[in-house]
Design a protein around this motif. Structure first.
Motif, PDB file in Angstrom:
ATOM      1  N   GLN A  38       0.822  -1.206   0.000  1.00  0.00           N
ATOM      2  CA  GLN A  38       0.000   0.000   0.000  1.00  0.00           C
ATOM      3  C   GLN A  38       0.861   1.263   0.000  1.00  0.00           C
ATOM      4  O   GLN A  38       0.541   2.241  -0.672  1.00  0.00           O
ATOM      5  CB  GLN A  38      -0.918  -0.010   1.218  1.00  0.00           C
ATOM      6  N   ILE A  39       1.951   1.238   0.750  1.00  0.00           N
ATOM      7  CA  ILE A  39       2.867   2.382   0.770  1.00  0.00           C
ATOM      8  C   ILE A  39       3.486   2.579  -0.610  1.00  0.00           C
ATOM      9  O   ILE A  39       3.599   3.710  -1.103  1.00  0.00           O
ATOM     10  CB  ILE A  39       3.970   2.176   1.829  1.00  0.00           C
ATOM     11  N   ALA A  40       3.872   1.477  -1.234  1.00  0.00           N
ATOM     12  CA  ALA A  40       4.459   1.555  -2.571  1.00  0.00           C
ATOM     13  C   ALA A  40       3.493   2.207  -3.547  1.00  0.00           C
ATOM     14  O   ALA A  40       3.874   3.060  -4.362  1.00  0.00           O
ATOM     15  CB  ALA A  40       4.846   0.156  -3.052  1.00  0.00           C
ATOM     16  N   GLY A  41       2.218   1.821  -3.478  1.00  0.00           N
ATOM     17  CA  GLY A  41       1.226   2.414  -4.359  1.00  0.00           C
ATOM     18  C   GLY A  41       1.013   3.884  -4.085  1.00  0.00           C
ATOM     19  O   GLY A  41       0.825   4.684  -5.011  1.00  0.00           O
ATOM     20  N   ARG A  42       1.067   4.255  -2.809  1.00  0.00           N
ATOM     21  CA  ARG A  42       0.869   5.659  -2.433  1.00  0.00           C
ATOM     22  C   ARG A  42       2.018   6.542  -2.914  1.00  0.00           C
ATOM     23  O   ARG A  42       1.801   7.680  -3.337  1.00  0.00           O
ATOM     24  CB  ARG A  42       0.736   5.749  -0.911  1.00  0.00           C
ATOM     25  N   LEU A  43       3.235   6.019  -2.858  1.00  0.00           N
ATOM     26  CA  LEU A  43       4.416   6.821  -3.193  1.00  0.00           C
ATOM     27  C   LEU A  43       4.954   6.555  -4.595  1.00  0.00           C
ATOM     28  O   LEU A  43       5.969   7.130  -4.993  1.00  0.00           O
ATOM     29  CB  LEU A  43       5.530   6.549  -2.163  1.00  0.00           C
ATOM     30  N   PHE A  44       4.312   5.635  -5.312  1.00  0.00           N
ATOM     31  CA  PHE A  44       4.727   5.296  -6.676  1.00  0.00           C
ATOM     32  C   PHE A  44       6.172   4.768  -6.715  1.00  0.00           C
ATOM     33  O   PHE A  44       6.982   5.159  -7.563  1.00  0.00           O
ATOM     34  CB  PHE A  44       4.583   6.510  -7.613  1.00  0.00           C
ATOM     35  N   ILE A  45       6.470   3.879  -5.771  1.00  0.00           N
ATOM     36  CA  ILE A  45       7.764   3.200  -5.745  1.00  0.00           C
ATOM     37  C   ILE A  45       7.495   1.712  -5.562  1.00  0.00           C
ATOM     38  O   ILE A  45       6.356   1.303  -5.335  1.00  0.00           O
ATOM     39  CB  ILE A  45       8.682   3.726  -4.614  1.00  0.00           C
ATOM     40  N   SER A  46       8.516   0.883  -5.669  1.00  0.00           N
ATOM     41  CA  SER A  46       8.314  -0.557  -5.562  1.00  0.00           C
ATOM     42  C   SER A  46       8.248  -0.996  -4.099  1.00  0.00           C
ATOM     43  O   SER A  46       8.815  -0.336  -3.219  1.00  0.00           O
ATOM     44  CB  SER A  46       9.461  -1.297  -6.252  1.00  0.00           C
ATOM     45  N   PRO A  47       7.569  -2.121  -3.804  1.00  0.00           N
ATOM     46  CA  PRO A  47       7.548  -2.645  -2.436  1.00  0.00           C
ATOM     47  C   PRO A  47       8.954  -2.927  -1.908  1.00  0.00           C
ATOM     48  O   PRO A  47       9.212  -2.765  -0.702  1.00  0.00           O
ATOM     49  CB  PRO A  47       6.738  -3.943  -2.579  1.00  0.00           C
ATOM     50  N   LEU A  48       9.873  -3.346  -2.786  1.00  0.00           N
ATOM     51  CA  LEU A  48      11.245  -3.598  -2.363  1.00  0.00           C
ATOM     52  C   LEU A  48      11.912  -2.305  -1.894  1.00  0.00           C
ATOM     53  O   LEU A  48      12.649  -2.298  -0.898  1.00  0.00           O
ATOM     54  CB  LEU A  48      12.047  -4.217  -3.503  1.00  0.00           C
ATOM     55  N   THR A  49      11.637  -1.204  -2.598  1.00  0.00           N
ATOM     56  CA  THR A  49      12.187   0.083  -2.180  1.00  0.00           C
ATOM     57  C   THR A  49      11.607   0.497  -0.832  1.00  0.00           C
ATOM     58  O   THR A  49      12.319   1.031   0.032  1.00  0.00           O
ATOM     59  CB  THR A  49      11.889   1.163  -3.239  1.00  0.00           C
ATOM     60  N   VAL A  50      10.327   0.250  -0.626  1.00  0.00           N
ATOM     61  CA  VAL A  50       9.698   0.542   0.658  1.00  0.00           C
ATOM     62  C   VAL A  50      10.389  -0.246   1.760  1.00  0.00           C
ATOM     63  O   VAL A  50      10.733   0.287   2.825  1.00  0.00           O
ATOM     64  CB  VAL A  50       8.201   0.207   0.630  1.00  0.00           C
ATOM     65  N   LYS A  51      10.610  -1.530   1.512  1.00  0.00           N
ATOM     66  CA  LYS A  51      11.262  -2.377   2.503  1.00  0.00           C
ATOM     67  C   LYS A  51      12.660  -1.872   2.833  1.00  0.00           C
ATOM     68  O   LYS A  51      13.093  -1.890   3.990  1.00  0.00           O
ATOM     69  CB  LYS A  51      11.333  -3.819   1.986  1.00  0.00           C
ATOM     70  N   THR A  52      13.371  -1.387   1.812  1.00  0.00           N
ATOM     71  CA  THR A  52      14.709  -0.848   2.021  1.00  0.00           C
ATOM     72  C   THR A  52      14.657   0.397   2.906  1.00  0.00           C
ATOM     73  O   THR A  52      15.460   0.556   3.838  1.00  0.00           O
ATOM     74  CB  THR A  52      15.367  -0.493   0.677  1.00  0.00           C
ATOM     75  N   HIS A  53      13.703   1.297   2.622  1.00  0.00           N
ATOM     76  CA  HIS A  53      13.565   2.505   3.441  1.00  0.00           C
ATOM     77  C   HIS A  53      13.244   2.155   4.892  1.00  0.00           C
ATOM     78  O   HIS A  53      13.779   2.762   5.824  1.00  0.00           O
ATOM     79  CB  HIS A  53      12.467   3.403   2.875  1.00  0.00           C
ATOM     80  N   ILE A  54      12.377   1.164   5.081  1.00  0.00           N
ATOM     81  CA  ILE A  54      12.007   0.752   6.437  1.00  0.00           C
ATOM     82  C   ILE A  54      13.214   0.167   7.160  1.00  0.00           C
ATOM     83  O   ILE A  54      13.472   0.481   8.328  1.00  0.00           O
ATOM     84  CB  ILE A  54      10.853  -0.261   6.397  1.00  0.00           C
ATOM     85  N   SER A  55      13.981  -0.667   6.478  1.00  0.00           N
ATOM     86  CA  SER A  55      15.171  -1.266   7.086  1.00  0.00           C
ATOM     87  C   SER A  55      16.184  -0.202   7.484  1.00  0.00           C
ATOM     88  O   SER A  55      16.791  -0.269   8.563  1.00  0.00           O
ATOM     89  CB  SER A  55      15.819  -2.259   6.115  1.00  0.00           C
ATOM     90  N   ARG A  56      16.362   0.782   6.625  1.00  0.00           N
ATOM     91  CA  ARG A  56      17.295   1.863   6.937  1.00  0.00           C
ATOM     92  C   ARG A  56      16.820   2.690   8.119  1.00  0.00           C
ATOM     93  O   ARG A  56      17.611   3.095   8.969  1.00  0.00           O
ATOM     94  CB  ARG A  56      17.486   2.750   5.706  1.00  0.00           C
ATOM     95  N   ALA A  57      15.515   2.947   8.184  1.00  0.00           N
ATOM     96  CA  ALA A  57      14.967   3.713   9.303  1.00  0.00           C
ATOM     97  C   ALA A  57      15.137   2.954  10.616  1.00  0.00           C
ATOM     98  O   ALA A  57      15.466   3.545  11.655  1.00  0.00           O
ATOM     99  CB  ALA A  57      13.492   4.027   9.048  1.00  0.00           C
ATOM    100  N   ILE A  58      14.912   1.641  10.577  1.00  0.00           N
ATOM    101  CA  ILE A  58      15.099   0.813  11.769  1.00  0.00           C
ATOM    102  C   ILE A  58      16.537   0.910  12.256  1.00  0.00           C
ATOM    103  O   ILE A  58      16.804   1.080  13.454  1.00  0.00           O
ATOM    104  CB  ILE A  58      14.718  -0.648  11.468  1.00  0.00           C
ATOM    105  N   THR A  59      17.484   0.819  11.325  1.00  0.00           N
ATOM    106  CA  THR A  59      18.900   0.888  11.688  1.00  0.00           C
ATOM    107  C   THR A  59      19.270   2.271  12.227  1.00  0.00           C
ATOM    108  O   THR A  59      19.924   2.393  13.273  1.00  0.00           O
ATOM    109  CB  THR A  59      19.780   0.569  10.469  1.00  0.00           C
ATOM    110  N   LYS A  60      18.852   3.313  11.543  1.00  0.00           N
ATOM    111  CA  LYS A  60      19.213   4.674  11.943  1.00  0.00           C
ATOM    112  C   LYS A  60      18.617   5.066  13.290  1.00  0.00           C
ATOM    113  O   LYS A  60      19.249   5.783  14.072  1.00  0.00           O
ATOM    114  CB  LYS A  60      18.766   5.671  10.870  1.00  0.00           C
ATOM    115  N   LEU A  61      17.399   4.616  13.554  1.00  0.00           N
ATOM    116  CA  LEU A  61      16.728   4.987  14.797  1.00  0.00           C
ATOM    117  C   LEU A  61      17.062   4.042  15.941  1.00  0.00           C
ATOM    118  O   LEU A  61      16.686   4.296  17.091  1.00  0.00           O
ATOM    119  CB  LEU A  61      15.212   5.028  14.584  1.00  0.00           C
ATOM    120  N   GLY A  62      17.758   2.953  15.625  1.00  0.00           N
ATOM    121  CA  GLY A  62      18.177   2.017  16.658  1.00  0.00           C
ATOM    122  C   GLY A  62      17.036   1.286  17.328  1.00  0.00           C
ATOM    123  O   GLY A  62      17.067   1.034  18.537  1.00  0.00           O
TER     124      GLY A  62
END
Length: 232
Positions: free
Chosen positions: A176-200
C-alpha cells in the motif's frame, strides 16, 4: 523448520484452545505452558522458544513485566513475545510494545491467522495489524513531546524515510505504501530497514511507536509535515 511456542495465560481453557489451534500447523510445536508471568520467564529461559504468546493479566508478575524481562535477558536472546489481548480492556498494550513485544493478537483471532502470525514473528518480522495496532497506539500515545527531542531523533532520516515512516505508522502495508508513493515494495522495505537501523529500534512495531512519540504522526491520524523535497 519447526517453530517452538510457549503459551502464557492464567486460564487453562484458553491455553488449551490456543494449543489445539497451533497444533493444526505441522510446522508449529507448543513446547510449554505457563499460568503466570513468573513461570513464563522461567520457562522461556529453560525452553528458549522461538515465540511466546503472552497474556497481559496474570497473577503475580503480569505479562507486561514478564515481556520486558524476556526480551532484555541475554539468556532468552532471539525469543520474541507476542501479546494476547482482548483489546478493549487491556490498557497496557502500548506499554508492552514499548517494552519490546513484537506485536499483539486479539484472542478472537481466526485459527489460520494465528498460525500465520506465529510464523511471521518467528521469521523476525513484527506483527503489525493495521486496523488494530494503529488504534491501540493512537489511544495510548498522548504524551507531549519536546520539539528539540523530535528534531534530534528524526534528523538521521531522509525526507523519503520520514514519509515512509508516516505511512507505516498509519497502518499501511509495504504494498500500500508503494502504491501511495509510486515506488516498488522492495524500495519501501529498504527505506524501512534503513529507518530501523538509523533509529536504533528492533522492528516495525517499534518504528510506529517512534512516529507517535516524536509527534511525526499524532493520535487521530494527523501527520506533521516536514519541509523540503522528497528524496528516494
Amino acid at each position: 523448520m519447526t517453530i517452538s511456542v510457549l503459551l502464557a495465560d492464567d486460564q487453562a481453557l484458553v491455553r488449551a484452545g490456543f494449543r489445539s489451534l497451533l497444533r493444526r500447523g505441522r510446522e508449529i510445536e507448543v513446547v510449554g505452558e505457563a499460568a503466570s508471568g513468573d513461570e513464563a520467564v522461567r520457562l522461556a529461559r529453560s525452553l528458549r522458544p522461538d515465540v511466546v504468546l503472552m497474556d497481559i493479566r496474570m497473577p503475580g508478575l503480569d505479562g507486561l513485566a514478564a515481556t520486558e524481562r524476556i526480551v532484555t535477558d541475554p539468556a532468552t536472546a532471539g525469543c520474541r513475545v507476542v501479546i494476547l489481548t482482548t483489546f478493549e480492556t487491556d490498557e497496557y498494550v502500548f506499554a508492552a510494545l514499548r517494552a519490546g513485544a513484537s506485536g499483539f493478537l486479539t484472542k478472537e483471532i481466526e485459527p489460520a491467522q494465528l498460525r500465520q502470525a506465529v510464523g511471521i514473528v518467528a521469521a523476525g518480522e513484527a506483527l503489525l495489524a493495521p486496523s488494530v495496532t494503529r488504534r491501540v497506539i493512537e489511544q495510548f500515545a498522548h504524551r507531549p513531546v519536546a520539539a528539540t527531542d523530535t528534531a534530534a531523533r528524526l534528523a538521521v532520516l531522509t525526507e523519503r524515510e520520514r514519509e515512509v515512516l508516516r505511512l507505516v505508522a498509519t497502518g499501511l502495508s509495504n504494498e500500500q505504501i508503494a502504491g501511495r508513493l509510486f515506488i516498488s515494495p522492495l524500495t519501501v522495505k529498504t527505506h524501512i530497514s534503513r529507518a530501523i537501523t538509523k533509529l536504533g529500534v528492533r522492528d516495525r512495531v517499534q518504528l510506529v511507536i517512534v512516529a507517535y512519540e516524536t509527534g511525526l504522526v499524532r493520535p487521530g491520524g494527523e501527520t506533521r509535515k516536514s519541509p523540503g523535497r522528497c528524496n528516494d
